[in-house]
Write a protein that holds these residues in place. Structure first.
Motif, PDB file in Angstrom:
ATOM      1  N   GLY A 160      38.590  21.970  68.615  1.00 49.17           N
ATOM      2  CA  GLY A 160      37.638  22.675  69.460  1.00 49.17           C
ATOM      3  C   GLY A 160      36.879  23.712  68.669  1.00 49.17           C
ATOM      4  O   GLY A 160      37.113  23.922  67.471  1.00 49.17           O
ATOM      5  N   HIS A 161      35.953  24.382  69.365  1.00 47.43           N
ATOM      6  CA  HIS A 161      35.095  25.360  68.699  1.00 47.43           C
ATOM      7  C   HIS A 161      35.899  26.529  68.141  1.00 47.43           C
ATOM      8  O   HIS A 161      35.597  27.035  67.054  1.00 47.43           O
ATOM      9  N   ALA A 162      36.926  26.974  68.864  1.00 47.95           N
ATOM     10  CA  ALA A 162      37.729  28.103  68.386  1.00 47.95           C
ATOM     11  C   ALA A 162      38.434  27.751  67.082  1.00 47.95           C
ATOM     12  O   ALA A 162      38.453  28.553  66.139  1.00 47.95           O
ATOM     13  N   ASP A 163      39.002  26.543  67.003  1.00 54.23           N
ATOM     14  CA  ASP A 163      39.634  26.103  65.767  1.00 54.23           C
ATOM     15  C   ASP A 163      38.624  26.049  64.627  1.00 54.23           C
ATOM     16  O   ASP A 163      38.886  26.492  63.503  1.00 54.23           O
ATOM     17  N   TYR A 164      37.442  25.514  64.926  1.00 57.68           N
ATOM     18  CA  TYR A 164      36.417  25.372  63.894  1.00 57.68           C
ATOM     19  C   TYR A 164      35.982  26.743  63.362  1.00 57.68           C
ATOM     20  O   TYR A 164      35.897  26.952  62.141  1.00 57.68           O
ATOM     21  N   LYS A 165      35.719  27.670  64.280  1.00 56.95           N
ATOM     22  CA  LYS A 165      35.250  28.982  63.857  1.00 56.95           C
ATOM     23  C   LYS A 165      36.307  29.708  63.027  1.00 56.95           C
ATOM     24  O   LYS A 165      36.000  30.330  62.005  1.00 56.95           O
ATOM     25  N   ASP A 166      37.561  29.592  63.439  1.00 61.20           N
ATOM     26  CA  ASP A 166      38.619  30.275  62.709  1.00 61.20           C
ATOM     27  C   ASP A 166      38.889  29.621  61.358  1.00 61.20           C
ATOM     28  O   ASP A 166      39.218  30.301  60.388  1.00 61.20           O
ATOM     29  N   TYR A 167      38.741  28.309  61.290  1.00 59.53           N
ATOM     30  CA  TYR A 167      38.898  27.632  59.998  1.00 59.53           C
ATOM     31  C   TYR A 167      37.793  28.074  59.041  1.00 59.53           C
ATOM     32  O   TYR A 167      38.045  28.347  57.861  1.00 59.53           O
ATOM     33  N   ARG A 168      36.584  28.153  59.558  1.00 58.17           N
ATOM     34  CA  ARG A 168      35.455  28.614  58.745  1.00 58.17           C
ATOM     35  C   ARG A 168      35.705  30.023  58.229  1.00 58.17           C
ATOM     36  O   ARG A 168      35.467  30.336  57.056  1.00 58.17           O
ATOM     37  N   GLU A 169      36.197  30.896  59.102  1.00 57.99           N
ATOM     38  CA  GLU A 169      36.476  32.268  58.700  1.00 57.99           C
ATOM     39  C   GLU A 169      37.622  32.336  57.701  1.00 57.99           C
ATOM     40  O   GLU A 169      37.620  33.160  56.788  1.00 57.99           O
ATOM     41  N   THR A 170      38.616  31.462  57.866  1.00 60.09           N
ATOM     42  CA  THR A 170      39.716  31.412  56.924  1.00 60.09           C
ATOM     43  C   THR A 170      39.219  31.080  55.522  1.00 60.09           C
ATOM     44  O   THR A 170      39.683  31.645  54.534  1.00 60.09           O
ATOM     45  N   LEU A 171      38.251  30.184  55.428  1.00 64.12           N
ATOM     46  CA  LEU A 171      37.684  29.827  54.131  1.00 64.12           C
ATOM     47  C   LEU A 171      36.899  30.981  53.518  1.00 64.12           C
ATOM     48  O   LEU A 171      36.892  31.144  52.291  1.00 64.12           O
ATOM     49  N   LEU A 172      36.240  31.781  54.351  1.00 68.16           N
ATOM     50  CA  LEU A 172      35.249  32.728  53.842  1.00 68.16           C
ATOM     51  C   LEU A 172      35.715  34.173  53.747  1.00 68.16           C
ATOM     52  O   LEU A 172      34.999  35.000  53.185  1.00 68.16           O
ATOM     53  N   THR A 173      36.875  34.496  54.276  1.00 63.90           N
ATOM     54  CA  THR A 173      37.254  35.912  54.323  1.00 63.90           C
ATOM     55  C   THR A 173      38.394  36.291  53.398  1.00 63.90           C
ATOM     56  O   THR A 173      38.794  37.449  53.376  1.00 63.90           O
ATOM     57  N   LYS A 174      38.912  35.345  52.644  1.00 64.42           N
ATOM     58  CA  LYS A 174      39.913  35.635  51.619  1.00 64.42           C
ATOM     59  C   LYS A 174      39.692  34.670  50.462  1.00 64.42           C
ATOM     60  O   LYS A 174      39.191  33.560  50.661  1.00 64.42           O
ATOM     61  N   PRO A 175      40.074  35.061  49.259  1.00 62.20           N
ATOM     62  CA  PRO A 175      40.030  34.096  48.164  1.00 62.20           C
ATOM     63  C   PRO A 175      40.936  32.904  48.473  1.00 62.20           C
ATOM     64  O   PRO A 175      42.028  33.068  49.020  1.00 62.20           O
ATOM     65  N   ILE A 176      40.483  31.724  48.132  1.00 63.16           N
ATOM     66  CA  ILE A 176      41.268  30.513  48.323  1.00 63.16           C
ATOM     67  C   ILE A 176      42.093  30.255  47.060  1.00 63.16           C
ATOM     68  O   ILE A 176      41.580  30.375  45.945  1.00 63.16           O
ATOM     69  N   VAL A 177      43.351  29.903  47.234  1.00 62.20           N
ATOM     70  CA  VAL A 177      44.202  29.514  46.105  1.00 62.20           C
ATOM     71  C   VAL A 177      44.586  28.048  46.255  1.00 62.20           C
ATOM     72  O   VAL A 177      45.061  27.631  47.319  1.00 62.20           O
ATOM     73  N   LEU A 178      44.365  27.282  45.198  1.00 63.55           N
ATOM     74  CA  LEU A 178      44.775  25.887  45.119  1.00 63.55           C
ATOM     75  C   LEU A 178      45.704  25.735  43.918  1.00 63.55           C
ATOM     76  O   LEU A 178      45.584  26.475  42.933  1.00 63.55           O
ATOM     77  N   PHE A 179      46.610  24.778  43.973  1.00 60.96           N
ATOM     78  CA  PHE A 179      47.515  24.516  42.863  1.00 60.96           C
ATOM     79  C   PHE A 179      47.230  23.143  42.271  1.00 60.96           C
ATOM     80  O   PHE A 179      46.988  22.172  43.006  1.00 60.96           O
ATOM     81  N   THR A 180      47.264  23.058  40.952  1.00 58.53           N
ATOM     82  CA  THR A 180      47.106  21.769  40.282  1.00 58.53           C
ATOM     83  C   THR A 180      47.914  21.790  39.000  1.00 58.53           C
ATOM     84  O   THR A 180      48.444  22.827  38.595  1.00 58.53           O
ATOM     85  N   LYS A 181      48.002  20.633  38.345  1.00 58.48           N
ATOM     86  CA  LYS A 181      48.733  20.516  37.088  1.00 58.48           C
ATOM     87  C   LYS A 181      47.801  20.049  35.986  1.00 58.48           C
ATOM     88  O   LYS A 181      46.832  19.326  36.233  1.00 58.48           O
ATOM     89  N   ALA A 182      48.109  20.470  34.751  1.00 62.08           N
ATOM     90  CA  ALA A 182      47.350  20.032  33.590  1.00 62.08           C
ATOM     91  C   ALA A 182      48.303  19.940  32.408  1.00 62.08           C
ATOM     92  O   ALA A 182      49.385  20.539  32.413  1.00 62.08           O
ATOM     93  N   ARG A 183      47.905  19.175  31.398  1.00 64.69           N
ATOM     94  CA  ARG A 183      48.746  19.011  30.214  1.00 64.69           C
ATOM     95  C   ARG A 183      47.877  19.143  28.969  1.00 64.69           C
ATOM     96  O   ARG A 183      46.693  18.781  28.977  1.00 64.69           O
ATOM     97  N   LYS A 184      48.481  19.667  27.888  1.00 64.90           N
ATOM     98  CA  LYS A 184      47.741  19.822  26.640  1.00 64.90           C
ATOM     99  C   LYS A 184      47.389  18.464  26.053  1.00 64.90           C
ATOM    100  O   LYS A 184      48.175  17.528  26.122  1.00 64.90           O
ATOM    101  N   THR A 185      46.202  18.390  25.482  1.00 64.05           N
ATOM    102  CA  THR A 185      45.757  17.116  24.914  1.00 64.05           C
ATOM    103  C   THR A 185      46.045  17.009  23.425  1.00 64.05           C
ATOM    104  O   THR A 185      45.868  15.946  22.843  1.00 64.05           O
ATOM    105  N   ASN A 186      46.492  18.096  22.784  1.00 64.24           N
ATOM    106  CA  ASN A 186      46.713  18.079  21.339  1.00 64.24           C
ATOM    107  C   ASN A 186      48.194  18.168  20.984  1.00 64.24           C
ATOM    108  O   ASN A 186      48.559  18.678  19.932  1.00 64.24           O
ATOM    109  N   GLN A 187      49.057  17.704  21.872  1.00 65.24           N
ATOM    110  CA  GLN A 187      50.480  17.666  21.611  1.00 65.24           C
ATOM    111  C   GLN A 187      50.990  16.235  21.690  1.00 65.24           C
ATOM    112  O   GLN A 187      50.469  15.425  22.465  1.00 65.24           O
TER     113      GLN A 187
END
Length: 296
Positions: free
Chosen positions: A97-124
């Protein structure tokens, strides 16, 4: 989320700029002049321990007074430990619904977003995966504009039917890692939502015509750090970017939703006045020299 059919692309040209820890951007006194930052997960947990409380093999995200909106799948590796994350946001959500949409939008825009990922060295010879945190500064006008444009374009391209939107950060982060001799498959670097309407037959959605993708790009700040002096600069930067946002008037008849116990009309991107009370959490639950590379 698997995206099929028509996709609306919302992106700037991929930025190849990498900013080092010694950059003056770390000393910004108001809104952090940073679009995206990358650092090892364990360094984020160590330097931002008030927001990432460690208890045995559990990390609890605290974001009542500042902090981050953490989008993940509930697990993350830090060093040689695997931690369960609590009070996080699923990377894929369904809005009803609209309330969910508006709050999701605000969640994206009112704090820094943190995502997690993995990476590996290419020279080892025998590289092992290392976990990294990607911080997306949605206070920065460029990043904010891309997210808002993606959401607005998705809405204006549908007519009362269900639709989905995926924000994709993979290309810019893959490019960043390639410049520091790391490789990644980009897992964990997308977030998405589905907006479901109450319709008996939703042909466009069923056949994938209402599925959208917004690619987000930006200049990446390299927060890899090994010595104490630079770690102090990184902590100062993180303390600034995670500051409590000043929030103004609320709407008295606002309905509660999946994401919010309060509401926002607008934000002011400045430091918090000393008498500002705590805010309600949105969710309860050019290449300068590259900074030091991580040790294996």
């Amino acid at each position: 989320m698997s995206l099929k059919g028509n996709r609306s692309q919302v992106s700037r040209t991929v930025s190849t700029g990498i900013v080092s820890i010694s950059s003056g951007e770390l000393y910004t006194l108001t809104t952090c002049n940073c679009e995206i930052a990358v650092l090892p997960v364990e360094l984020l947990f160590e330097l931002q321990s008030p927001y990432f409380q460690k208890n045995d093999n559990t990390i609890t995200v605290h974001n009542h007074q500042g902090g981050y909106s953490v989008f993940c799948d509930g697990k993350v590796e830090a060093g040689r430990e695997t931690y369960t994350i609590t009070n996080y946001i699923e990377r894929s959500n369904q809005l009803k619904g609209h309330a969910d949409y508006k709050d999701y939008r605000e969640t994206l825009l009112t704090k820094p977003i943190v995502l997690f990922t993995k990476a590996r060295k290419t020279n080892q010879e025998s590289p092992r995966d290392k976990a990294f945190a990607v911080i997306v500064n949605t206070r920065h006008p460029n990043i904010r504009a891309e997210i808002e444009k993606g959401m607005n374009n998705a809405i204006t391209s549908v007519w009362g039917e269900s639709y989905s939107l995926q924000f994709d950060f993979q290309r810019v982060i893959k490019q960043f890692f390639s410049t520091v001799n790391y490789d990644t498959d980009g897992e964990g670097l997308t977030i998405s939502f589905e907006f479901k309407v109450d319709a008996l037959f939703d042909i466009s959605y069923l056949f994938g015509f209402s599925k959208r993708k917004a690619e987000v790009n930006g200049k990446v700040l390299n927060l890899f750090s090994a010595n104490e002096e630079k770690r102090k600069k990184v902590k100062m930067f993180l303390d600034k970017i995670s500051e409590l946002y000043v929030r103004r008037s609320s709407v008295p008849d606002r309905r509660m939703s999946l994401f919010s116990m309060g509401s926002i009309d607008e934000e002011v991107f400045n430091s918090v006045p000393p008498n500002m009370g705590p805010r309600m959490s949105l969710l309860e639950s050019s290449h300068p020299p590259i900074a030091e590379e991580l040790t294996s």
